[in-house]
Enzyme design. Structure first.
Site, mmCIF file in Angstrom:
data_model
loop_
_atom_site.group_PDB
_atom_site.id
_atom_site.type_symbol
_atom_site.label_atom_id
_atom_site.label_comp_id
_atom_site.label_asym_id
_atom_site.label_seq_id
_atom_site.Cartn_x
_atom_site.Cartn_y
_atom_site.Cartn_z
ATOM 1 N N CYS A 1 14.281 -0.731 25.278
ATOM 2 C CA CYS A 1 12.965 -0.619 25.921
ATOM 3 C C CYS A 1 11.777 -0.947 25.010
ATOM 4 C CB CYS A 1 12.785 0.788 26.479
ATOM 5 S SG CYS A 1 14.026 1.194 27.708
HETATM 6 N N1 LIG Z 1 18.074 2.941 28.423
HETATM 7 C C1 LIG Z 1 16.990 3.659 28.565
HETATM 8 O O1 LIG Z 1 16.781 4.639 27.848
HETATM 9 C C2 LIG Z 1 15.951 3.333 29.625
HETATM 10 C C3 LIG Z 1 14.966 4.279 29.889
HETATM 11 C C4 LIG Z 1 14.020 3.989 30.868
HETATM 12 C C5 LIG Z 1 14.063 2.763 31.527
HETATM 13 N N2 LIG Z 1 15.031 1.845 31.232
HETATM 14 C C6 LIG Z 1 15.042 0.594 31.989
HETATM 15 O O2 LIG Z 1 16.056 0.675 32.983
HETATM 16 C C7 LIG Z 1 16.660 -0.605 33.176
HETATM 17 C C8 LIG Z 1 18.162 -0.521 32.947
HETATM 18 O O3 LIG Z 1 18.394 -0.177 31.588
HETATM 19 P P1 LIG Z 1 19.786 0.396 31.073
HETATM 20 O O4 LIG Z 1 19.544 0.876 29.681
HETATM 21 O O5 LIG Z 1 20.358 1.340 32.080
HETATM 22 O O6 LIG Z 1 20.664 -0.934 31.053
HETATM 23 P P2 LIG Z 1 22.260 -1.033 30.863
HETATM 24 O O7 LIG Z 1 22.498 -2.370 30.257
HETATM 25 O O8 LIG Z 1 22.776 0.197 30.189
HETATM 26 O O9 LIG Z 1 22.833 -1.017 32.348
HETATM 27 C C9 LIG Z 1 22.550 -2.005 33.275
HETATM 28 C C10 LIG Z 1 23.792 -2.268 34.109
HETATM 29 O O10 LIG Z 1 23.440 -3.180 35.149
HETATM 30 C C11 LIG Z 1 24.540 -4.027 35.395
HETATM 31 N N3 LIG Z 1 24.078 -5.199 36.125
HETATM 32 C C12 LIG Z 1 23.327 -6.242 35.688
HETATM 33 N N4 LIG Z 1 23.034 -7.084 36.703
HETATM 34 C C13 LIG Z 1 23.630 -6.582 37.807
HETATM 35 C C14 LIG Z 1 23.690 -6.999 39.164
HETATM 36 N N5 LIG Z 1 23.058 -8.096 39.592
HETATM 37 N N6 LIG Z 1 24.417 -6.251 40.027
HETATM 38 C C15 LIG Z 1 25.045 -5.124 39.615
HETATM 39 N N7 LIG Z 1 24.999 -4.674 38.333
HETATM 40 C C16 LIG Z 1 24.302 -5.388 37.446
HETATM 41 C C17 LIG Z 1 25.100 -4.277 34.015
HETATM 42 O O11 LIG Z 1 26.459 -4.711 34.081
HETATM 43 C C18 LIG Z 1 24.937 -2.908 33.362
HETATM 44 O O12 LIG Z 1 26.104 -2.102 33.520
HETATM 45 C C19 LIG Z 1 15.927 -1.557 32.250
HETATM 46 O O13 LIG Z 1 14.871 -2.155 32.928
HETATM 47 C C20 LIG Z 1 15.374 -0.629 31.176
HETATM 48 O O14 LIG Z 1 14.226 -1.170 30.564
HETATM 49 C C21 LIG Z 1 16.001 2.120 30.296
#
Ligand SMILES: NC(=O)c1ccc[n+]([C@@H]2O[C@H](COP(=O)([O-])OP(=O)(O)OC[C@H]3O[C@@H](n4cnc5c(N)ncnc54)[C@H](O)[C@@H]3O)[C@@H](O)[C@H]2O)c1
Length: 433
Positions: free
Chosen positions: A273
């Site tokens: 992030c």
């Molecule tokens: N990790 C954090 O602490 C955090 C905190 C707040 C916000 N965010 C935001 O949340 C969002 C997700 O982050 P994350 O850390 O959970 O990512 P992540 O990579 O851990 O998980 C995302 C998942 O989405 C899947 N994916 C991708 N495209 C897809 C599709 N078209 N259909 C189905 N599945 C799909 C991937 O395979 C993966 O398992 C981002 O925008 C991030 O900036 C993350």
């Protein structure tokens, strides 16, 4: 009854909720909704993640298998790679990654493909929520037209909202349920429905006037952190020049009961992030004719920190008549923050790479990260920390579980970028950022 009123009633009962993207954000969310009594269907393109969830195995530290497995066994939480499983869902929440492209421009390709997938199954009576961090306007400009193209009316047939995720992986004090949820609905009906949805899993829902405001809230929060971390990193550099401990300065300043909030220096920003999110905002605002300055400046300071840490290492070795070339260095902690396994954009990767390029013999220990790839080379965490085998220990992440007094007694030299050894006071063989 109107479509909205029917959906409102279902959201208060036993709805079916789809979660697209079962990662750090999506899996805890899926579990929280399942625990609220909803039936949850998680969709992910990653077959291993789908298989793990379907078998009740967790791959996210904050979701214990002991919580996940009973929900799966009870049929309350299921996972699939097939988006058509969401046809019956009352609400669909999109939690896919939002990385940066090569020129630091937003890469919303995951949002676009998830939105296309939802557009292929959307029907009257569904609420769609985007949670991925993104630039203001994404929900309206990218999602809305795809759904309207199916001949459905927003706010009448289907409902659309943005709600930023605020979880802090590894934080045991503030968990999903305790963190107020900001929501921005496209229309008043969308707002009411998204408020009802998250009311199932959080004590406080904070509605704002629209999706673009909710998108901007998240970018403000992360830019605020990035700028303040840059400020304290620059203070660390200034304090070193003046022979003052930045840790002591911040701790003492933090005793002020108002108008101050402590941020701590470190070896650089990491994670999915903070290094990326502010660039989503600069990109969007630049198109509106304004060049933001704080974002670029903070990023410049934060991105300099790995090189600054390498310089600290080189200087400390030099003071002991040693060179970096040939020095045996053990890095402690390579995840981007304590007590998690996440190494995405971790500054440790860059630091290990730079030290290796200078000829140091670098090994690492991290209880959460068994293997790490740096510049194409695979490293494995050493099984035990034997300080006597190294010229210096470099602390990059202060995971729990290290015996700092023992390490400080046994190590020739410790460079501590996290104040992990702060409780030990001054010691000739310990250098803190
Ligand atoms: N990790 C954090 O602490 C955090 C905190 C707040 C916000 N965010 C935001 O949340 C969002 C997700 O982050 P994350 O850390 O959970 O990512 P992540 O990579 O851990 O998980 C995302 C998942 O989405 C899947 N994916 C991708 N495209 C897809 C599709 N078209 N259909 C189905 N599945 C799909 C991937 O395979 C993966 O398992 C981002 O925008 C991030 O900036 C993350």
């Amino acid at each position: 009854m109107s479509v909205a009123a029917e959906l409102r009633a279902r959201l208060s009962g036993t709805p079916t909720i789809g979660v697209i993207g079962l990662g750090y954000v999506g899996l805890p969310l899926a579990v929280a909704f399942a625990e609220s009594g909803a039936r949850v269907v998680g969709v992910d393109l990653d077959a291993r993640r789908v298989a793990a969830v379907a078998a009740g195995r967790s791959f996210i530290e904050d979701v214990p298998a002991a919580t996940l497995a009973p929900l799966v066994r009870a049929g309350r939480l299921d996972a699939t790679d097939d988006v058509t499983a969401l046809k019956e869902a009352d609400a669909v929440i999109i939690c896919v990654p939002t990385p940066l492209g090569k020129s630091k421009e937003p890469d919303i390709s995951f949002i676009v493909s998830a939105a296309d997938a939802v557009a292929s199954i959307i029907r009257t009576g569904q609420l769609i929520v985007l949670e991925s961090t993104t630039y203001p306007g994404t929900t309206q400009e990218v999602l809305l037209p795809r759904f309207e193209a199916r001949g459905l009316g927003a706010g009448r047939d289907f409902f659309l909202a943005f709600s930023p995720e605020r979880i802090d992986p590894g934080n045991t004090q503030w968990r999903l349920r305790d963190i107020p949820k900001v929501v921005g609905g496209l229309t008043p009906a969308c707002r009411e429905l998204v408020t009802a949805l998250y009311g199932r899993i959080t004590a406080r829902v904070v509605p704002v006037s629209g999706p673009e405001t909710a998108e901007m809230v998240k970018l403000f929060e992360n830019t605020f952190r990035s700028v303040n971390i840059a400020l304290v990193n620059e203070f660390a550099i200034m304090c070193r020049k003046l022979g003052i401990s930045v840790w002591e300065v911040v701790s003492a300043a933090a005793t002020k009961p108002f108008g101050f909030m402590p941020f701590w220096p470190g070896p650089g920003l990491g994670g999915h992030c903070l290094p990326s999110d502010p660039y989503y905002l600069s990109w969007k605002v630049r198109m509106a004719g304004y060049e933001p300055r704080f974002i670029a400046f903070a990023d410049e300071i934060n991105r300099h920190m790995p090189a600054y840490v390498v310089q600290l290492v080189a200087d400390a070795l030099n003071d002991r008549a040693r060179s970096v070339r040939g020095a045996r260095v053990l890095v402690l902690g390579v995840a981007y923050k304590p007590n998690v396994a996440d190494t995405r954009d971790s500054p440790a990767i860059e630091i290990v790479d730079m030290l290796t390029a200078k000829g140091a013999r670098v090994a690492y220990h991290d209880p959460h990260v068994p293997a790490l790839t740096v510049h194409g080379a695979r490293l494995e965490s050493v099984a035990t920390v034997r300080p006597a085998d190294y010229d210096l220990l470099l602390v990059l992440t202060n995971h729990d579980g290290y015996d700092w007094p023992a390490l400080a007694r046994e190590a020739a030299l410790i460079i501590d970028t996290r104040n992990a050894t702060g409780g030990l006071g001054a010691a000739a063989n310990v250098i803190r950022l």
